[in-house]
Write a protein that holds these residues in place. Structure first.
Motif, mmCIF file in Angstrom:
data_model
loop_
_atom_site.group_PDB
_atom_site.id
_atom_site.type_symbol
_atom_site.label_atom_id
_atom_site.label_comp_id
_atom_site.label_asym_id
_atom_site.label_seq_id
_atom_site.Cartn_x
_atom_site.Cartn_y
_atom_site.Cartn_z
ATOM 1 N N THR A 166 3.462 54.523 22.750
ATOM 2 C CA THR A 166 2.031 54.524 23.072
ATOM 3 C C THR A 166 1.795 54.479 24.573
ATOM 4 N N GLY A 167 2.864 54.198 25.334
ATOM 5 C CA GLY A 167 2.712 54.073 26.776
ATOM 6 C C GLY A 167 2.481 52.632 27.212
ATOM 7 N N ARG A 168 2.308 51.744 26.238
ATOM 8 C CA ARG A 168 2.117 50.332 26.561
ATOM 9 C C ARG A 168 3.425 49.586 26.350
ATOM 10 N N LYS A 169 3.512 48.425 26.986
ATOM 11 C CA LYS A 169 4.686 47.563 26.804
ATOM 12 C C LYS A 169 4.222 46.167 26.403
ATOM 13 N N ALA A 170 4.951 45.570 25.472
ATOM 14 C CA ALA A 170 4.647 44.206 25.036
ATOM 15 C C ALA A 170 5.581 43.245 25.767
ATOM 16 N N ASP A 171 5.036 42.119 26.168
ATOM 17 C CA ASP A 171 5.820 41.115 26.877
ATOM 18 C C ASP A 171 6.286 40.049 25.892
ATOM 19 N N LEU A 172 7.578 40.048 25.569
ATOM 20 C CA LEU A 172 8.138 39.050 24.666
ATOM 21 C C LEU A 172 8.549 37.824 25.475
ATOM 22 N N SER A 173 7.985 36.678 25.122
ATOM 23 C CA SER A 173 8.239 35.451 25.862
ATOM 24 C C SER A 173 9.715 35.075 25.840
ATOM 25 N N MET A 200 10.613 39.528 28.803
ATOM 26 C CA MET A 200 11.268 40.708 28.243
ATOM 27 C C MET A 200 10.209 41.736 27.850
ATOM 28 N N LYS A 201 10.338 42.929 28.375
ATOM 29 C CA LYS A 201 9.378 43.986 28.102
ATOM 30 C C LYS A 201 9.927 44.914 27.021
ATOM 31 N N VAL A 202 9.086 45.215 26.020
ATOM 32 C CA VAL A 202 9.477 46.112 24.931
ATOM 33 C C VAL A 202 8.388 47.163 24.755
ATOM 34 N N ALA A 203 8.797 48.411 24.607
ATOM 35 C CA ALA A 203 7.826 49.490 24.431
ATOM 36 C C ALA A 203 7.116 49.347 23.087
ATOM 37 N N VAL A 204 5.807 49.569 23.105
ATOM 38 C CA VAL A 204 5.018 49.527 21.872
ATOM 39 C C VAL A 204 4.927 50.944 21.321
ATOM 40 N N ILE A 205 5.286 51.106 20.040
ATOM 41 C CA ILE A 205 5.224 52.431 19.428
ATOM 42 C C ILE A 205 4.187 52.437 18.306
ATOM 43 N N ASP A 206 3.811 53.626 17.873
ATOM 44 C CA ASP A 206 2.849 53.718 16.777
ATOM 45 C C ASP A 206 3.589 53.926 15.462
ATOM 46 N N VAL A 208 13.559 43.628 12.672
ATOM 47 C CA VAL A 208 12.299 42.886 12.582
ATOM 48 C C VAL A 208 11.225 43.699 13.290
ATOM 49 N N VAL A 209 10.189 44.060 12.541
ATOM 50 C CA VAL A 209 9.093 44.861 13.086
ATOM 51 C C VAL A 209 7.886 43.959 13.294
ATOM 52 N N LEU A 210 7.500 43.788 14.547
ATOM 53 C CA LEU A 210 6.375 42.913 14.881
ATOM 54 C C LEU A 210 5.152 43.750 15.211
ATOM 55 N N LEU A 211 4.047 43.490 14.518
ATOM 56 C CA LEU A 211 2.804 44.139 14.897
ATOM 57 C C LEU A 211 2.311 43.500 16.188
ATOM 58 N N GLU A 212 1.714 44.288 17.023
ATOM 59 C CA GLU A 212 1.330 43.835 18.360
ATOM 60 C C GLU A 212 0.487 42.561 18.317
ATOM 61 N N SER A 213 -0.429 42.493 17.358
ATOM 62 C CA SER A 213 -1.325 41.324 17.286
ATOM 63 C C SER A 213 -0.624 40.065 16.791
ATOM 64 N N SER A 214 0.588 40.199 16.224
ATOM 65 C CA SER A 214 1.293 39.025 15.691
ATOM 66 C C SER A 214 2.042 38.254 16.775
ATOM 67 N N LEU A 215 2.242 38.876 17.933
ATOM 68 C CA LEU A 215 3.038 38.243 18.982
ATOM 69 C C LEU A 215 2.437 36.924 19.451
ATOM 70 N N LYS A 216 1.117 36.904 19.614
ATOM 71 C CA LYS A 216 0.458 35.693 20.099
ATOM 72 C C LYS A 216 0.657 34.542 19.120
#
Length: 209
Positions: free
Chosen positions: A13-20, A1-7, A193-201
């Motif tokens: 931001t133009g990046r997407k986070a991959d949610l497992s 699942m792809k989710v847009a990363v915002i600031d 639920v707001v997930l910081l990008e570094s918390s996903l791992k």
């Protein structure tokens, strides 16, 4: 699942986070969720309630009236539960309400809760941020940018950040935790639920075991 990363300003931001899919895309197990929430709430109970029973009441032990001839029911003690000031029948006693759950079940419950939020589009991924000083208005500005100022929100960090945590502490509708503190109750209790990008791992590592 792809989710847009915002600031923190609410802009992409133009990046997407991959949610497992193994964590955020499973079929929710309602019973596991129920048990994990039940355990969380049970653990919040102090269990210090206490009422005096008959044997614990201070008072005379004499027989308060003769056994026969009074025209009323017989009575042997002023400490009887039927009299005012007497002991309580089967009153509450101090106890622990906690109970154990299997670790795999708790992981399943948390994956189910995250999947529910993901399905409801109530998960936001933002890039990592911090504050130079402890100011509630800084955190309030982030909430406003994300459109969460009037909603219950749960921010999940990769690791403890004192300035971010203290800046949010005065706000009843928001809570800041680390990925290791994630619980089913807290996930479901939040509107978003707001997930910081570094918390996903960390989340995926903890819940994929």
């Amino acid at each position: 699942m792809k989710v847009a990363v915002i600031d923190i300003n609410g802009k992409e931001t133009g990046r997407k986070a991959d949610l497992s899919d193994a964590v955020f895309g499973i079929e929710p197990n309602d019973h596991a969720v129920y048990l994990d929430v039940k355990q969380y709430l049970a653990n919040q109970r102090q269990g210090t309630h206490k009422a005096k029973e008959r044997a614990e009441i201070a008072g005379s032990t004499r027989k308060i009236k003769k056994q026969k001839g009074t025209g009323t029911a017989r009575a042997g003690s002023i400490k009887s539960p039927i009299f005012k000031g007497g002991g309580r029948i089967f009153g509450p006693r101090p106890r622990s309400y906690s109970f154990k759950l299997n670790k795999n079940l708790k992981r399943l419950a948390r994956r189910s809760a995250l999947s529910i939020k993901a399905n409801d589009k109530a998960i936001t991924v933002i890039e990592d941020f911090t504050f130079d000083t402890v100011k509630t208005k800084n955190f309030t500005a982030v909430l406003k940018s994300l459109g969460l100022e009037n909603k219950k929100s749960l921010f999940v960090l990769a690791e403890s950040n004192k300035n971010v945590y203290l800046s949010s502490r005065n706000l009843k509708s928001s809570e800041v935790i680390t990925s290791s503190e994630l619980s089913t109750y807290k996930i479901l209790n939040a509107n978003n639920v707001v997930l910081l990008e570094s918390s996903l791992k960390g989340i995926e590592t903890n819940l994929s075991k």
